[in-house]
Scaffold this active site. Structure first.
Site, mmCIF file in Angstrom:
data_model
loop_
_atom_site.group_PDB
_atom_site.id
_atom_site.type_symbol
_atom_site.label_atom_id
_atom_site.label_comp_id
_atom_site.label_asym_id
_atom_site.label_seq_id
_atom_site.Cartn_x
_atom_site.Cartn_y
_atom_site.Cartn_z
ATOM 1 N N TYR A 41 0.860 -1.189 0.000
ATOM 2 C CA TYR A 41 0.000 0.000 0.000
ATOM 3 C C TYR A 41 0.889 1.230 0.000
ATOM 4 O O TYR A 41 1.890 1.276 0.726
ATOM 5 C CB TYR A 41 -0.888 0.008 1.262
ATOM 6 C CG TYR A 41 -1.672 1.288 1.400
ATOM 7 C CD1 TYR A 41 -2.934 1.397 0.829
ATOM 8 C CD2 TYR A 41 -1.148 2.395 2.072
ATOM 9 C CE1 TYR A 41 -3.658 2.582 0.915
ATOM 10 C CE2 TYR A 41 -1.859 3.578 2.161
ATOM 11 C CZ TYR A 41 -3.111 3.665 1.586
ATOM 12 O OH TYR A 41 -3.822 4.839 1.670
ATOM 13 N N GLU A 91 -3.007 7.726 -4.231
ATOM 14 C CA GLU A 91 -3.035 6.449 -3.502
ATOM 15 C C GLU A 91 -2.922 5.280 -4.469
ATOM 16 O O GLU A 91 -3.621 5.248 -5.481
ATOM 17 C CB GLU A 91 -4.340 6.326 -2.710
ATOM 18 C CG GLU A 91 -4.391 5.064 -1.851
ATOM 19 C CD GLU A 91 -5.761 4.876 -1.192
ATOM 20 O OE1 GLU A 91 -6.768 4.751 -1.911
ATOM 21 O OE2 GLU A 91 -5.804 4.859 0.045
#
Ligand code: ADP
Ligand code: MG
Length: 385
Positions: free
Chosen positions: A108, A196
């Site tokens: 992530y 992101e």
């Protein structure tokens, strides 16, 4: 302003951030022809602004030609419900068809401004993939944050802090470091409020590839980026927010059930605070503006009532340039046109307040008068409780 995954990936490629090869389609035949060109397997991915598409059935891996067609048929035109869309979901008009990648590890990575430290935060975890919210909730120590002073910019030590934190293998450090640097530059150059990637993957071949891409660009800076401006998708706009913009009303929909109409952004923020303090949740932010006329008030009222979650309304007006009598007229006009089926608490002070109160009292509407801010918030919180 949010953009779609396929659009964010175009910007990624411009900044040498690797993404799988792919193309965007809005009908089944197009999906099939892109898949044929790419070769199987391919991923067929719904293009909506909300995340969590995989879990909602909006991302499918197709290993055979028939699977490509059925994935395209399933996803195009579906109303995709994810954690982020809310129960009403979002209609899928486009899909991204991209090469299926062999995933060794899902990481992530996000970049966001951090107000507390006045810096740019790189947030990352080894436990990327579709359950990152769960990771953050149950094992927060698995999330690493590295703060970059925007005046200094990203340095080698930031990259190393991230990479050691992720326990990356030596082979991937060089490409990873370069990619992180490129992403940081993209974030700054494009005035982003978020970039992101979940997942950012390590492939079986030790490549680093952005499999997902989310970008949010500061709306106030979009004028500086015509390429981003062109990416605006009106279908993703909230209909109530669009309607409000037509009347120059500053409206933002929120999740609660107390509608509120306020003049002035500062007072609107304070009103939301006191609603929360009284134990309720605001359904919207609405600043009708200092110079609102009766028509604007009427439209604001109508837009608040178009939200089915609204169980009570708080009108909090400080009559300055917007006089209390004008406000009162707008409320009465709106209430007469619309079937007003929720209780309304009014707190009003300032210019022509007596005249305003008289108009409301003589209107025949059942409005609840509040003495002051705290009283108003409590009354409306009691109504929706
Ligand atoms: P969302 O976060 O909205 O669920 P993602 O783009 O992250 O959407 O896709 C969900 C999952 O699907 C990813 O975690 C990944 O495992 C898989 N996936 C996505 N794109 C590909 C691809 N090109 N090749 C292989 N798997 C993919
Ligand atoms: Mg994702």
């Amino acid at each position: 302003m949010k953009i779609h995954e396929y659009q964010a990936k175009e910007l990624f490629r411009k900044y040498d951030v690797p993404t799988p090869e792919g193309g965007v389609a809005d009908d089944v035949a197009q999906v099939e022809s892109i898949a044929e060109k790419l070769g199987l397997p391919v991923a067929v991915k719904a293009q909506i602004h909300a995340g969590g598409r995989g879990k909602g059935g909006g991302v499918k891996l197709a290993r055979a030609a028939e699977e490509v067609s059925s994935a395209a048929k399933d996803i195009l035109g579906m109303t995709l419900v994810t954690k982020q869309t809310g129960p009403e979901g979002q209609l899928v008009r486009k899909v991204l068809v991209e090469k299926g990648v062999n995933i060794k590890k899902e990481l992530y990575l996000s970049i966001i401004p951090d107000r507390d430290t006045a810096s740019i935060a790189i947030v990352t975890s080894q436990d990327g993939g579709m359950d990152i919210e769960e990771v953050a909730a149950s094992t927060p120590e698995r999330i690493i944050k590295v703060f970059v002073n925007p005046l200094i910019g990203i340095q080698g030590y930031h990259l190393r802090e991230v990479m050691f934190g992720l326990e990356l293998e030596k082979e991937v450090m060089k490409p990873f470091g370069q990619i992180l640097k490129n992403l940081y530059n993209l974030f700054v150059d494009y005035d982003c409020s978020m970039v992101e990637i979940n997942p950012l993957i390590i492939t079986e071949e030790n490549g680093v590839v952005a499999l997902d891409a989310k970008m949010d660009i500061d709306s106030s800076a979009v004028y500086r980026h015509p390429d981003v401006k062109a990416m605006h998708d009106p279908f993703e706009d909230d209909p109530a927010e669009l309607e409000a913009a037509k009347f120059d009303l500053n409206y933002i929909k929120l999740d609660g059930n107390v509608g509120n109409m306020v003049n002035g952004a500062g007072l609107a923020m304070a009103t939301m605070d006191i609603i929360k303090q009284a134990g309720a949740n605001p359904a919207n932010f609405l600043d009708v503006g200092g110079g609102a006329n009766a028509e604007m008030v009427e439209n604001g009222f109508r837009i608040i009532l178009s939200d089915p979650n609204v169980k009570g309304i708080l009108i909090n007006i400080f009559g300055g340039i917007l006089r209390c009598d004008v406000l009162a007229q707008g409320v009465v006009q709106a209430a007469k046109k619309i079937d007003l089926n929720v209780p309304v608490v009014v707190r009003m002070e300032g210019t022509n307040v007596d005249e305003g109160r008289r108009i409301l009292a003589e209107s025949g509407l059942s409005l609840i008068n509040a003495e002051n801010l705290a009283d108003a918030a409590q009354k409306v919180a009691d109504i929706v409780a």
